[in-house]
Design an enzyme around this catalytic site. Structure first.
Site, mmCIF file in Angstrom:
data_model
loop_
_atom_site.group_PDB
_atom_site.id
_atom_site.type_symbol
_atom_site.label_atom_id
_atom_site.label_comp_id
_atom_site.label_asym_id
_atom_site.label_seq_id
_atom_site.Cartn_x
_atom_site.Cartn_y
_atom_site.Cartn_z
ATOM 1 N N CYS B 152 26.103 7.643 9.645
ATOM 2 C CA CYS B 152 25.109 7.970 8.816
ATOM 3 C C CYS B 152 23.968 8.701 9.317
ATOM 4 O O CYS B 152 22.965 9.039 8.654
ATOM 5 C CB CYS B 152 24.509 6.621 8.249
ATOM 6 N N HIS B 285 15.845 4.580 5.917
ATOM 7 C CA HIS B 285 17.300 4.555 5.758
ATOM 8 C C HIS B 285 17.454 3.810 4.402
ATOM 9 O O HIS B 285 18.030 4.270 3.622
ATOM 10 C CB HIS B 285 18.093 4.005 6.764
ATOM 11 N N GLU B 296 14.970 -2.457 9.964
ATOM 12 C CA GLU B 296 14.173 -1.287 9.949
ATOM 13 C C GLU B 296 12.654 -1.522 9.781
ATOM 14 O O GLU B 296 11.888 -1.154 10.433
ATOM 15 C CB GLU B 296 14.519 -0.285 8.587
ATOM 16 N N LYS B 317 18.244 6.065 -1.350
ATOM 17 C CA LYS B 317 19.471 5.977 -1.492
ATOM 18 C C LYS B 317 19.868 5.562 -3.014
ATOM 19 O O LYS B 317 20.954 5.947 -3.434
ATOM 20 C CB LYS B 317 19.945 4.616 -0.954
ATOM 21 N N HIS B 322 24.487 6.246 -1.120
ATOM 22 C CA HIS B 322 24.363 6.563 0.400
ATOM 23 C C HIS B 322 25.752 7.634 0.908
ATOM 24 O O HIS B 322 26.611 7.498 0.595
ATOM 25 C CB HIS B 322 24.766 5.004 1.259
ATOM 26 N N PHE B 381 26.374 3.304 12.212
ATOM 27 C CA PHE B 381 27.316 2.487 12.989
ATOM 28 C C PHE B 381 27.215 3.080 14.307
ATOM 29 O O PHE B 381 26.994 4.117 14.553
ATOM 30 C CB PHE B 381 28.775 2.859 12.321
#
Lengths: 389, 401
Positions: B152, B285, B296, B317, B322, B381
């Site tokens: 991402c 994010h 976050e 988002k 996403h 990830f």
């Protein structure tokens, strides 16, 4: 390059050699390679002893971690290399997680989407390997994974150099790896790129395609003064890099521009290059691009400078090939010996290259050029300089 | 070491709620989402909706869908920059694109196809690098050519690296960003990880229960400041710094205190030469997953300290889902569009703020506010984190309203 960045740790894992000493021994032996069924895979025994909690890693992660652990050990940094916030990682892969994606897709195409394997899925991002390595070795600095085809290894190295030069990290662990899968082999075969003989004989009459293999290779980079300060063995300095892209029809020109950029960054003349570690792999079209690229970039020196082709020994290892060639180039600068290309069939007609063949030659080079050509538009070149006291 | 200033002169958008940056700006003002019900991936999974892109008839047939999405955005970015009509810039102009899933649809077709000829053609699309190559080839660009695969954060890292290339004089112009297409692989995988919501994506809301997937591409044209000024380019913003750092914590979960993200934000600010007091807005994010959002917010508090209470943040988002590797670029573009219009788009569906996410999340109608400096952060990830810092460049360019 304003800061002198050096290589202070080497690690490599290939099907018939684990560790840079075994690799160097195999490469410098020269002569004909012992026959082995192609393609070659790394024995599973290589991964024994890896941390138990990482049993979910895919093959790309396992071979990458194995090579990295060797490089960090070789650098003398211990299991956790220095300030974790100042130590970063950059890894490259040509096909990345494609084999793992293939495995995951096979499962859901066969049984349905809800039966996807979550353990396999977590490895379907190419940076899973980088993530695992950063966990094991506590690398919390810059973190990058590149998947720019066969040049991704040298690109990771270039990124690592930049991060140190630009003050984002004190030390970078850089490497690359590729694994094989049935669909990848099928695709390479469909393109007609694989050698029917199962050998790689670049620039010779016997050249009929690639022999492919898995491999992973990792290097530890740091500033020269820092490496000397902690008493590390310094193999070579990274003096210049070049990175270019272009249309497939102009691969030779793209490589030539990358080589010229690297030579210029090293602040030398092409004539000062003492040896070229070529990316030629036995595919005639691919090798012709490199041949023309070297002649365009180096002029008359292209026919004089000794050229050695590691892929004749190790096969085409995709992104790992560039990093492996840098490892071998660093050892050549460190030892003064330059191994020849495996096998000694007659050179292809009209080939004006000073191809080294057979066992190692004592050439004592001061500057080494390493090339990597992607075959999908990109090219990289690296100039190394000797650091022997 | 001498460095150059880098500016954004072109924006290109492919998203489920907008097929251009102008449409995206409008969608953000109108709070228009592109998330729709979908049956494209069967009815087996947990999720029922996604941000699907309806591409107009494309001349990019023969390349993977992810390249089609990227080509659409690249074309707009170049047109918007005004470079498309000019000559003598392509030779050294580079392409740096990020993707998470890459050409997974071609892999699926390759695996299903029984035709040898089709598989031979499809194989050419299988390397992740085919995306950047397809863009470079279409526009005849001969500079650095690179593909980043960092889940991402892919396109954020690509933009950061492109910034470095120009900043240090290694390229005058770079096309940077990323793309990802909706795939069975993602839909199935995030579903079995139970990371997708069966309802709507509600970043920072205490009822949040997962993300909605989307597809798209975001591409920016980055240019050395004087190169842009000399040709009279319109400048959207200055890109002034970035940082990347690893969590070294877990393969799929963020560090609970946002350790790597904190470091990435600090590095980005340091490279920008800016202080936390100068940052007016942070685009987070904000995936809407239980673990991501509090991590976050934790990182935000660690970096901004007391400033956090008065620092507006949002997540984009819910507008287009996403978009994985494209999210960094698309959301940077969305934030730059907001900056140009003195407007912070609201976080859709965030109604009841989770106490663990007790920061100034912009909600409701959005917020009219002048933004001089903004930051966009992304996490992924593998524990990868990237932060980008951009600012208004008042001395050059004009603001489009």
């Amino acid at each position: 390059m304003s800061r002198n960045i050096v290589i202070s740790g080497l690690g490599a894992v290939c099907p018939r050699a684990t560790g840079h000493t075994a690799l160097w021994e195999r490469f410098s032996r020269g002569g004909a390679e012992p026959s082995a069924p192609a393609p070659e895979r790394i024995p599973d025994a290589t991964f024994e002893g890896q941390p138990a909690q990482l049993r979910h890693m895919d093959r790309l992660g396992r071979i990458s971690l194995a090579a990295t652990t060797l490089a960090i050990e070789d650098s003398g940094l211990g299991t956790s290399p220095g300030n974790p916030l100042q130590t970063g990682i950059a890894f490259g892969s040509g096909y990345g997680c494609l084999p793992t994606n293939e495995e995951y897709l096979e499962g859901i195409l066969e049984r349905g989407a809800r039966y996807g394997n979550p353990v396999v899925f977590q490895n379907t991002v190419t940076n899973a390997a980088t993530g695992y390595i950063s966990m094991v070795h506590d690398l919390r600095g810059p973190n990058a994974t590149l998947c720019s085809g066969w040049t991704a290894g040298l690109e990771a190295l270039r990124f690592g150099v930049q991060q140190i030069q630009e003050g984002q990290a004190e030390r970078m662990v850089v490497g690359s790896a590729d694994t094989l899968s049935p669909k990848l082999l099928e695709g390479l075969s469909l393109q007609g790129w694989l050698s029917r003989r199962g050998t790689a004989r670049p620039y010779t009459e016997e050249s009929d395609g690639m022999r492919v293999s898995e491999a992973a290779c990792t290097l530890v980079l740091e500033e020269h003064t820092e490496a000397r300060k902690r008493g590390a063995h310094v193999y070579a300095e990274l003096a210049g890099t070049g990175h270019r892209g272009g249309p497939l029809t102009e691969q030779a020109r793209t490589l030539a521009r990358a080589v010229r950029d690297a030579v210029r960054a090293a602040r030398i003349e092409p004539e000062q290059l003492g040896v070229v570690f070529s990316c030629a792999n036995g595919r005639r079209d691919f090798d012709a691009w490199e041949y023309r690229g070297l002649h365009e970039a180096l002029g008359a020196h292209a026919a004089r400078v000794p050229v050695t082709c590691p892929k004749a020994v190790f096969g085409e290892t995709f992104s790992a090939a560039g990093t492996l060639a840098v490892l071998l180039g660093a050892l050549a600068l460190d030892t003064g010996l330059v191994p020849g290309t495996a096998g000694s069939p007659p050179r292809a007609p009209g080939c004006q290259l000073n191809l080294l063949s057979g066992a190692a030659w004592r050439l004592e080079p001061e500057w080494v050029l390493v090339t990597a050509l992607g075959g999908e538009g990109s090219a990289l070149a690296v100039v190394l300089r000797g650091c022997r006291p | 070491m001498s460095t150059h200033r880098v500016v954004i002169t072109g924006l290109g958008v492919t998203a489920s709620n907008a097929l251009s940056s102008r449409e995206l700006a409008q969608a953000l003002v109108e709070r228009r989402s592109g998330i729709r019900q979908t049956d494209r991936f069967g009815s087996e999974g947990r999720a029922r909706s996604a941000g699907e892109v309806e591409l107009p008839d494309s001349s990019a047939e023969g390349v993977d869908r992810v390249s089609q999405l990227a080509l659409h955005a690249a074309e707009e970015a170049l047109r918007d920059s005004g470079l498309e009509a000019q000559t003598d810039w392509r030779e050294d102009a580079g392409v740096m694109l990020g993707t998470s899933r890459g050409p997974a649809l071609s892999l699926e077709r390759f695996m299903r196809s029984e035709s040898e000829a089709a598989r031979r053609t499809l194989f050419g699309e299988l390397p992740f690098s085919s995306i950047a190559h397809n863009v470079a080839a279409r526009f005849g660009l001969g500079g650095i050519l690179s593909t980043v695969t960092m889940a991402c954060v892919s396109s954020s890292l690509a933009i950061g690296r492109a910034l470095d290339e120009i900043r240090h004089g290694r390229a005058p112009v770079m096309l940077a960003g990323g793309a990802d297409a909706l795939t069975h692989l993602s839909f199935s995988g995030f579903s079995v990880l139970r990371a997708m919501t069966p309802t709507v994506c509600r970043p920072f809301d205490h009822r949040r229960n997962g993300m909605v997937l989307g597809e798209g591409a975001g591409i920016v044209v980055l240019e050395e400041l004087h190169h842009a000024l000399k040709r009279g380019a319109r400048i959207h913003a200055e890109l002034c710094g970035w940082g990347t750092a690893g969590d070294a914590h877990h393969p799929t979960s963020p560090h609970p205190e946002g350790r790597g993200l904190q470091q990435a934000m600090s590095l980005a600010l340091r490279q920008s030469g800016l202080t936390t007091d100068q940052v007016d807005f942070v685009n987070l994010h904000g995936t809407g997953t239980p673990a991501n959002d509090p991590a976050e917010c934790h990182a935000l508090r660690r970096v901004f300290g007391a400033r956090t209470a008065s620092l507006p943040v949002n997540s984009l988002k819910p507008y287009f889902g996403h978009t994985l590797g494209a999210s960094g670029a698309l959301e940077l573009i969305g934030s730059v569009l907001g900056m140009e219009r003195d407007f912070i788009p609201p976080t859709l569906h965030c109604e009841d703020l989770d106490p663990k996410c007790d920061v100034d999340v912009v909600r409701g109608e959005g917020r009219a506010q002048r933004i001089d400096v903004m930051m966009s952060t992304k996490s992924a990830f593998g524990g990868a984190n990237v932060a980008l810092v951009a600012r208004r460049l008042p001395e050059a360019g004009r603001v489009v309203r």
